[in-house]
Motif scaffolding. Structure first.
Motif, PDB file in Angstrom:
ATOM      1  N   THR A  12       8.217  12.636   6.900  1.00 25.30           N
ATOM      2  CA  THR A  12       7.475  11.819   5.936  1.00 25.30           C
ATOM      3  C   THR A  12       8.391  10.743   5.365  1.00 25.30           C
ATOM      4  OG1 THR A  12       6.048  13.677   5.339  1.00 25.30           O
ATOM      5  CG2 THR A  12       6.159  11.831   3.795  1.00 25.30           C
ATOM      6  N   GLY A  70      -1.662   6.445   5.449  1.00 26.01           N
ATOM      7  CA  GLY A  70      -2.446   5.375   6.052  1.00 26.01           C
ATOM      8  C   GLY A  70      -1.902   4.954   7.400  1.00 26.01           C
ATOM      9  N   ARG A  71      -2.777   4.387   8.232  1.00 32.72           N
ATOM     10  CA  ARG A  71      -2.364   3.950   9.560  1.00 32.72           C
ATOM     11  C   ARG A  71      -2.620   2.461   9.751  1.00 32.72           C
ATOM     12  NH1 ARG A  71       1.306   7.237  11.616  1.00 32.72           N
ATOM     13  NH2 ARG A  71       0.783   9.379  11.057  1.00 32.72           N
ATOM     14  N   GLU A 100       0.111  -2.094   6.864  1.00 33.00           N
ATOM     15  CA  GLU A 100       1.183  -1.830   5.906  1.00 33.00           C
ATOM     16  C   GLU A 100       2.015  -0.631   6.346  1.00 33.00           C
ATOM     17  OE1 GLU A 100       3.622  -1.927   2.456  1.00 33.00           O
ATOM     18  OE2 GLU A 100       2.513  -3.356   3.670  1.00 33.00           O
ATOM     19  N   HIS A 101       1.363   0.398   6.826  1.00 35.80           N
ATOM     20  CA  HIS A 101       2.087   1.563   7.328  1.00 35.80           C
ATOM     21  C   HIS A 101       2.962   1.155   8.515  1.00 35.80           C
ATOM     22  CE1 HIS A 101       2.851   5.778   8.419  1.00 35.80           C
ATOM     23  NE2 HIS A 101       2.697   5.367   9.663  1.00 35.80           N
ATOM     24  N   ASN A 102       2.437   0.310   9.385  1.00 33.33           N
ATOM     25  CA  ASN A 102       3.212  -0.135  10.541  1.00 33.33           C
ATOM     26  C   ASN A 102       4.443  -0.917  10.108  1.00 33.33           C
ATOM     27  OD1 ASN A 102       1.296   0.991  12.233  1.00 33.33           O
ATOM     28  ND2 ASN A 102       0.179  -0.933  12.530  1.00 33.33           N
ATOM     29  N   GLU A 161       6.955   1.562   8.667  1.00 31.97           N
ATOM     30  CA  GLU A 161       7.515   2.369   9.746  1.00 31.97           C
ATOM     31  C   GLU A 161       8.509   1.546  10.576  1.00 31.97           C
ATOM     32  OE1 GLU A 161       5.742   5.727  12.623  1.00 31.97           O
ATOM     33  OE2 GLU A 161       4.912   3.732  12.982  1.00 31.97           O
ATOM     34  N   ASN A 221       0.862  -1.174   0.000  1.00 32.85           N
ATOM     35  CA  ASN A 221       0.000   0.000   0.000  1.00 32.85           C
ATOM     36  C   ASN A 221       0.895   1.219   0.000  1.00 32.85           C
ATOM     37  OD1 ASN A 221      -1.752   2.061   0.416  1.00 32.85           O
ATOM     38  ND2 ASN A 221      -2.556   1.343   2.375  1.00 32.85           N
ATOM     39  N   THR A 222       0.801   2.069  -1.010  1.00 31.19           N
ATOM     40  CA  THR A 222       1.695   3.217  -1.116  1.00 31.19           C
ATOM     41  C   THR A 222       1.099   4.474  -0.492  1.00 31.19           C
ATOM     42  OG1 THR A 222       0.791   3.692  -3.315  1.00 31.19           O
ATOM     43  CG2 THR A 222       2.791   2.368  -3.213  1.00 31.19           C
ATOM     44  N   ASP A 223      -0.008   4.368   0.166  1.00 27.61           N
ATOM     45  CA  ASP A 223      -0.628   5.511   0.838  1.00 27.61           C
ATOM     46  C   ASP A 223       0.169   5.846   2.092  1.00 27.61           C
ATOM     47  OD1 ASP A 223      -2.131   7.434   1.996  1.00 27.61           O
ATOM     48  OD2 ASP A 223      -3.870   6.165   2.446  1.00 27.61           O
ATOM     49  N   ARG A 224       0.970   6.908   2.035  1.00 27.59           N
ATOM     50  CA  ARG A 224       1.856   7.237   3.152  1.00 27.59           C
ATOM     51  C   ARG A 224       1.092   7.765   4.354  1.00 27.59           C
ATOM     52  NH1 ARG A 224       6.425  10.415  -0.455  1.00 27.59           N
ATOM     53  NH2 ARG A 224       6.697   8.780  -1.996  1.00 27.59           N
TER      54      ARG A 224
END
Length: 218
Positions: free
Chosen positions: A191, A168-169, A172-174, A177, A163-166
């Motif tokens: 960012t 997002g929470r 995938e974001h986790n 990160e 998922n390339t949505d920066r």
């Protein structure tokens, strides 16, 4: 009678000492076996992950090229590689990469293969380009991360879809990160720069086969 009593006492004492020694030996043996079992389990768990590596090499015209290799006989998935460029080089702990940093999501990497990672930016004289490390999922579904300066680390995160949505929470974001933290430190309010690059695209060449692979070919 006294002598018999003394002999009996010595025999009893000797029996206690022998029993104590036997008990200690059994406990020590059990502990050693447990330690060996844990070490064997850890080696088995890392059997594929330990065959995944990355590095950079300087070539013609001072151009640096990065490489990512899967020397295992099984594919790996959700491969994320951290690359960095800059003019200050690697300075002090906590700020190893002061300038441009980016995560490259390469998806799957086939067994016994190597991927070439060209400079995605164009560092000038005195600048650097390096692979900071990577994360991936092995054939057992375990996620691993490796900073180029530190040992392989098991990551307690589930497999997720890209998922390339920066902003997002989700999971995938986790994952991204967590990988960023291993390689570059806590992003804080910064960012994260993320790019999805499939091997075989215009930016990243297709994987090439390796001759020597497997646990006995490290």
């Amino acid at each position: 009678m006294l002598i018999a009593t003394m002999i009996a006492t010595f025999v009893a004492a000797g029996g206690l000492v022998a029993s104590a020694w036997t008990g200690y030996y059994q406990v020590k043996t059990s502990q050693d076996q447990l330690t060996q079992s844990k070490e064997d389990s850890e080696k088995e768990l890392q059997s594929q992950a330990s065959l995944v590596s990355s590095w950079t090499m300087d070539g013609k015209n001072d151009k640096t090229t990065g490489y990512f290799a899967n020397r295992s006989l099984d594919p790996i998935s959700q491969v994320t590689i951290g690359v960095a460029t800059g003019s200050d080089g690697e300075s002090q702990e906590g700020r190893l990469y002061n300038d441009d940093k980016q995560l490259l999501y390469l998806s799957d990497v086939p067994p016994c293969s190597i991927i070439t990672i060209p400079q995605l930016w164009a560092p000038g004289n005195g600048q650097y380009f390096t692979i900071a490390g990577f994360s991936f999922i092995d054939v057992r579904g375990q996620r691993w991360g490796r900073d180029r300066y530190k040992p392989l680390k098991a990551m307690d995160l589930p497999a997720t879809a890209p998922n390339t949505d920066r902003g997002g929470r989700g999971s995938e974001h986790n994952r991204l990160e967590a990988t960023w933290k291993i390689l570059f430190g806590d992003p804080g309010k910064q960012t994260m720069a993320i790019a999805v690059e499939r091997p075989g695209s215009s930016s990243i060449p297709a994987p090439k086969p390796l001759k020597d692979c497997g646990a006995d070919k490290k």
